[in-house]
Structure formats: C-alpha cells, structure tokens
Design a protein around this motif. Sequence first.
Motif, PDB file in Angstrom:
ATOM      1  N   SER A  72      -6.197  -0.598  12.344  1.00  0.00           N
ATOM      2  CA  SER A  72      -6.741  -1.064  12.337  1.00  0.00           C
ATOM      3  C   SER A  72      -6.522  -2.872  12.309  1.00  0.00           C
ATOM      4  CB  SER A  72      -8.192  -0.847  11.410  1.00  0.00           C
ATOM      5  OG  SER A  72      -8.064  -1.003  10.166  1.00  0.00           O
ATOM      6  N   GLY A 107       0.784  -1.399   0.499  1.00  0.00           N
ATOM      7  CA  GLY A 107      -0.067  -0.173  -0.074  1.00  0.00           C
ATOM      8  C   GLY A 107       1.157   1.335  -0.052  1.00  0.00           C
ATOM      9  N   ASN A 154      -4.250  10.331   6.477  1.00  0.00           N
ATOM     10  CA  ASN A 154      -5.119  11.082   5.369  1.00  0.00           C
ATOM     11  C   ASN A 154      -4.150  12.738   6.214  1.00  0.00           C
ATOM     12  OD1 ASN A 154      -7.032   9.640   5.011  1.00  0.00           O
ATOM     13  ND2 ASN A 154      -8.436   9.840   7.194  1.00  0.00           N
ATOM     14  N   GLN A 171      -4.616   3.231   7.625  1.00  0.00           N
ATOM     15  CA  GLN A 171      -4.998   4.855   6.867  1.00  0.00           C
ATOM     16  C   GLN A 171      -4.349   5.948   7.203  1.00  0.00           C
ATOM     17  OE1 GLN A 171      -7.852   4.535   4.867  1.00  0.00           O
ATOM     18  NE2 GLN A 171      -6.763   6.567   3.946  1.00  0.00           N
ATOM     19  N   ARG A 198      -3.638   3.829   2.161  1.00  0.00           N
ATOM     20  CA  ARG A 198      -3.320   2.937   2.926  1.00  0.00           C
ATOM     21  C   ARG A 198      -3.381   2.053   2.866  1.00  0.00           C
ATOM     22  NH1 ARG A 198      -8.087  -1.649   3.100  1.00  0.00           N
ATOM     23  NH2 ARG A 198      -9.145  -1.897   5.763  1.00  0.00           N
ATOM     24  N   SER A 214      -1.403  -1.452   3.905  1.00  0.00           N
ATOM     25  CA  SER A 214      -2.025  -3.184   4.581  1.00  0.00           C
ATOM     26  C   SER A 214      -0.383  -4.067   5.416  1.00  0.00           C
ATOM     27  CB  SER A 214      -2.754  -3.733   3.573  1.00  0.00           C
ATOM     28  OG  SER A 214      -3.806  -2.675   3.107  1.00  0.00           O
ATOM     29  N   HIS A 216      -4.226  -3.058   9.197  1.00  0.00           N
ATOM     30  CA  HIS A 216      -4.128  -1.501   8.329  1.00  0.00           C
ATOM     31  C   HIS A 216      -3.230  -0.190   9.574  1.00  0.00           C
ATOM     32  CE1 HIS A 216      -6.218  -3.973   5.734  1.00  0.00           C
ATOM     33  NE2 HIS A 216      -7.139  -4.812   6.443  1.00  0.00           N
ATOM     34  N   SER A 275      -4.240  10.752   1.137  1.00  0.00           N
ATOM     35  CA  SER A 275      -3.908   9.271   1.724  1.00  0.00           C
ATOM     36  C   SER A 275      -3.500   8.726   1.483  1.00  0.00           C
ATOM     37  CB  SER A 275      -5.910   9.879   1.805  1.00  0.00           C
ATOM     38  OG  SER A 275      -6.012  10.785   2.688  1.00  0.00           O
ATOM     39  N   PHE A 302      -4.077   9.861  11.391  1.00  0.00           N
ATOM     40  CA  PHE A 302      -3.964   7.920  11.511  1.00  0.00           C
ATOM     41  C   PHE A 302      -5.083   7.171  12.042  1.00  0.00           C
ATOM     42  CE2 PHE A 302       0.994   8.683   9.986  1.00  0.00           C
ATOM     43  CZ  PHE A 302       0.432   9.668   8.770  1.00  0.00           C
ATOM     44  N   THR A 303      -5.272   6.409  11.025  1.00  0.00           N
ATOM     45  CA  THR A 303      -6.001   5.714  12.122  1.00  0.00           C
ATOM     46  C   THR A 303      -5.701   3.889  12.173  1.00  0.00           C
ATOM     47  OG1 THR A 303      -8.050   7.052  11.534  1.00  0.00           O
ATOM     48  CG2 THR A 303      -8.487   4.265  12.108  1.00  0.00           C
TER      49      THR A 303
END
Length: 120
Positions: free
Chosen positions: A70, A8, A83, A81, A19, A21, A79, A17, A67-68
């Motif tokens: 998960s 990614g 932004n 994410q 993402r 993985s 992951h 952005s 950032f997130t």
Amino acid sequence: QVRLVESGGGFVQAGGSLRLSCAASGSIFSINTMAWHRQAPGKQRELVATITSGGTTNYADSAKGRFTISRDNAKSTAHLQMNSLKPQDTAVYYCKANVVRWDHIGADYWGQGTQVTVSS
C-alpha cells in the motif's frame, strides 16, 4: 537529493506478521511506481510487490495472498504488510521508488534495506 528509509523489519516466528514501511524524502516532485524487493543470502535480489501512483498493485507469486502493498501519496510512504510468514521469506527487504525530482529528472532510488528473519 532523494532518500528512502525502510523500517519495520525484525525477527518473527513462522506464521507471524510484520509490516514494513518506506519513507521517501528530499527533492521530490512526484513518485511513480514504488516497490519492495528482497534479497536472501546467496541469492539474487527479487521483486516482491509493486504499486503505481494510482494504486495498481502487482505481486510475485510467492507473495500473493500473504503480502499486501500500500502507499500514502500525500506522505510519500509505502508499506508492505506481510502475513503468514515462512522461513523462506527471510531476507533483506528493500524499498525502491521511481521519483521525479523538482528539476524534472526522474530516476530509481533504493533504500538501505531492512532485515526480516522468520524462524521455523
């Protein structure tokens, strides 16, 4: 044997952005904490975000609000994410997982890294 593979990464303009993985595979009984770290040229590797098997997350100050992290426990994936990316986010991003193998031996494993480049 346990293997982590990141994907990614890429090139993006500031404000964009991406993402990331991370897929874990091999002799996995369970995965405890998963994390993302990054290393910029000439700098030490630093922690970006962590997530426990129960979903509790923690972020570096630089990642909070943008950032997130998960994970999908059933798929042994995590992951990140990202932004509102900034040029200072440019780095190689590494996935790390604390894995308990089927022989009940636990250890930390790292992926090979994926390059993220943010242009101004």
